[in-house]
Design an enzyme around this catalytic site. Structure first.
Site, short mmCIF file in Angstrom:
data_model
loop_
_atom_site.label_atom_id
_atom_site.label_comp_id
_atom_site.label_asym_id
_atom_site.label_seq_id
_atom_site.Cartn_x
_atom_site.Cartn_y
_atom_site.Cartn_z
CB CYS A 11 -3.20 -45.76 -7.53
SG CYS A 11 -3.75 -45.53 -9.24
CD GLN B 37 -4.57 -48.81 -5.07
OE1 GLN B 37 -3.47 -48.27 -5.07
NE2 GLN B 37 -5.36 -48.86 -6.13
CG HIS C 40 -0.41 -48.33 -9.87
ND1 HIS C 40 -1.54 -48.24 -9.09
CD2 HIS C 40 0.60 -48.66 -9.02
CE1 HIS C 40 -1.23 -48.53 -7.84
NE2 HIS C 40 0.07 -48.78 -7.77
#
Length: 471
Positions: free
Chosen positions: A109, A103, A251
């Site tokens: 994410c 990413q 995340h």
């Protein structure tokens, strides 16, 4: 002097707040791992080498975690038979997990994890294992107005976008935010909105370990949000558990399997292949490590652009039918429309006359819907296997399943030779019968002799004898 001291204290406080990761290195973390009896290895990684500002750009704020805010009534909590281990990277010898992505300098994410789930679901539902299907995370980052692009996103909102709009291929809408660090404009190739891959629905998985495992077994890899601590950035291998360090950010990842022996989730990350275990990591399961079991989603089904369908099973063995007991055998097949448009004028045919299929024609199957057909094998004399194919055609798209069946004929009843029926005599006497007759060419291998009295009670029962087959 007092003002200088205050300024110095303020500066030191600023340094501590803005650079929490600098207080830890791999030596400190490995010592904490040993002290706490954890089972992983820390070291310098592509993430641990970044500055605090760079780390912040790559991750997303904890405010995007939906913990405790989701609609409980829609949660998936079904239980299925659970194997001790499942890994969709090697499921029956095939890989249903696409390649590791990076990413980069963008907190996307949420887009990478949901896209990875869609990619895996397509490989599974379309029976296309071992293919690195690469879909466009950039189209989600740039076009999903309900999320914040590189600033983070909600997983359920991302899945809503994959249902309503969908995403094209990577070549149509390539990822640029990783280098630029900005969300970017919603500009893909021409007519990309008409050629998107979509999910048809998703489920919010219950927080129980059994429910998460069941979702992985029944559906596919599942999406999960969790909390990143400083020590995680140094992860190199093993089963991660938090041992030291501060909270860095939130995340989102893809859980691709689990291993009961290791008490671990097997997880696909989006930090590139040079981080962790070739881009993957394992994390302790069953204890909600870093809240990884709090927010989990499973994709129901996925569709691809245009006309497409799946015929299952892809092969069928009808077994060996024994005449005259089994004259025929019928097995079901399912046609599932995994394309974005309605299937019309679906026709079915078989290539061997010993097989037949009904119905021969189906007028229409809506997107993500299914229809069943029946294939029957009719037994025939002889032992030569019958092979063939079931072919299904719609709008120029053909799918086929291989067919296999065989017939065997039961031998005729042996006839009495001597003494004749109703004869009388004195013991001992030798009984003689004909050999088994078999048109298929089977040989008479052995016999079992049974003698009953007039009341039907056995007075003699021998073992299967290969020497005295007829007498």
């Amino acid at each position: 002097m007092k003002k200088k001291i205050i300024n110095l204290v303020a500066f030191l406080l600023l340094m501590l707040i803005s650079t929490p990761g600098l207080a830890l290195d791999a030596i400190d973390i490995n010592k904490a791992i040993r002290d706490k009896g954890a089972n992983w290895v820390a070291g310098e990684t592509s993430m641990s080498k970044l500055s605090p500002e760079e780390i912040k750009r790559r991750l997303m704020p904890l405010s995007f975690k939906r913990t405790g805010l989701r609609a409980k009534s829609y949660r998936y909590s079904a239980k299925v038979d659970l194997p001790a281990k499942i890994d969709w990277r090697n499921y029956n010898g095939h890989n249903y997990v696409t390649g590791i992505r990076d990413q980069g300098n963008c907190g996307a994410c949420w887009a990478f994890s949901t896209t990875a789930a869609l990619e895996s679901r397509i490989l599974i539902t379309s029976h296309m294992p071992d293919k690195d299907l690469d879909l466009s995370e950039q189209s989600m980052v740039s076009c999903d107005e309900n999320n914040m692009g590189c600033g983070g996103g909600f997983l359920d909102s991302g899945l809503d976008y994959l249902m309503t709009t969908g995403i094209p291929t990577e070549t149509c809408f390539p990822y640029t935010s990783g280098e630029s660090g900005i969300t970017g404009a919603c500009e893909g190739c021409n007519d990309w909105q008409q050629n998107t891959y979509r999910v048809t629905g998703y489920k919010d998985v219950s927080t129980s370990v059994e429910a998460i495992k069941s979702a992985i077994v029944q559906y596919e890899p599942v999406i999960a949000g969790f909390i990143i601590y400083t020590d995680f950035l140094h992860y190199q291998s093993g089963v991660y558990s938090h041992v030291t360090g501060l909270v860095e950010a939130g995340h989102a990842v893809l859980i691709v399997g689990y291993d009961d022996a290791e008490q671990a989730w097997i997880v696909k990350n989006s930090f590139g292949r040079d981080w962790g275990e070739n881009g993957f990591f394992r994390i302790k399961s069953g204890t909600n490590e870093c809240d990884i079991e709090d927010e989990v989603y499973a994709v129901n089904y996925a569709t691809v652009p245009g006309t497409s369908f799946v015929l299952s099973p892809t092969s069928a063995d009808f077994g060996t039918l024994v005449l005259p007991d089994q004259a025929s055998q019928t097995l079901p097949f399912t046609i599932t429309n995994n394309g974005s448009v309605t299937l019309t004028n679906i026709s079915s045919a078989v290539t061997n006359p010993q097989f037949s299929v009904i119905p021969l024609n189906i007028s229409a199957i809506e997107s993500a819907a299914s229809a069943d057909i029946q294939v029957t094998y009719t037994a025939r004399a002889g032992k030569t296997p019958d092979t063939g194919y079931l072919r299904v055609v719609s709008a120029g798209v053909t799918r086929k399943s291989s067919l296999l069946a065989q017939t065997n004929t039961r031998p005729d009843q042996p006839a009495n030779r001597w003494p004749s029926d109703g004869a009388t005599g004195q013991l001992p006497v030798k009984l003689v019968a004909s050999a088994f007759a078999d048109d298929d060419g089977d040989s008479h291998a052995a016999s079992q002799w049974i003698i009953q009295n007039s009341e039907g009670i056995s007075v003699y029962s021998g073992a299967f004898d290969t020497r005295n087959k007829t007498s």
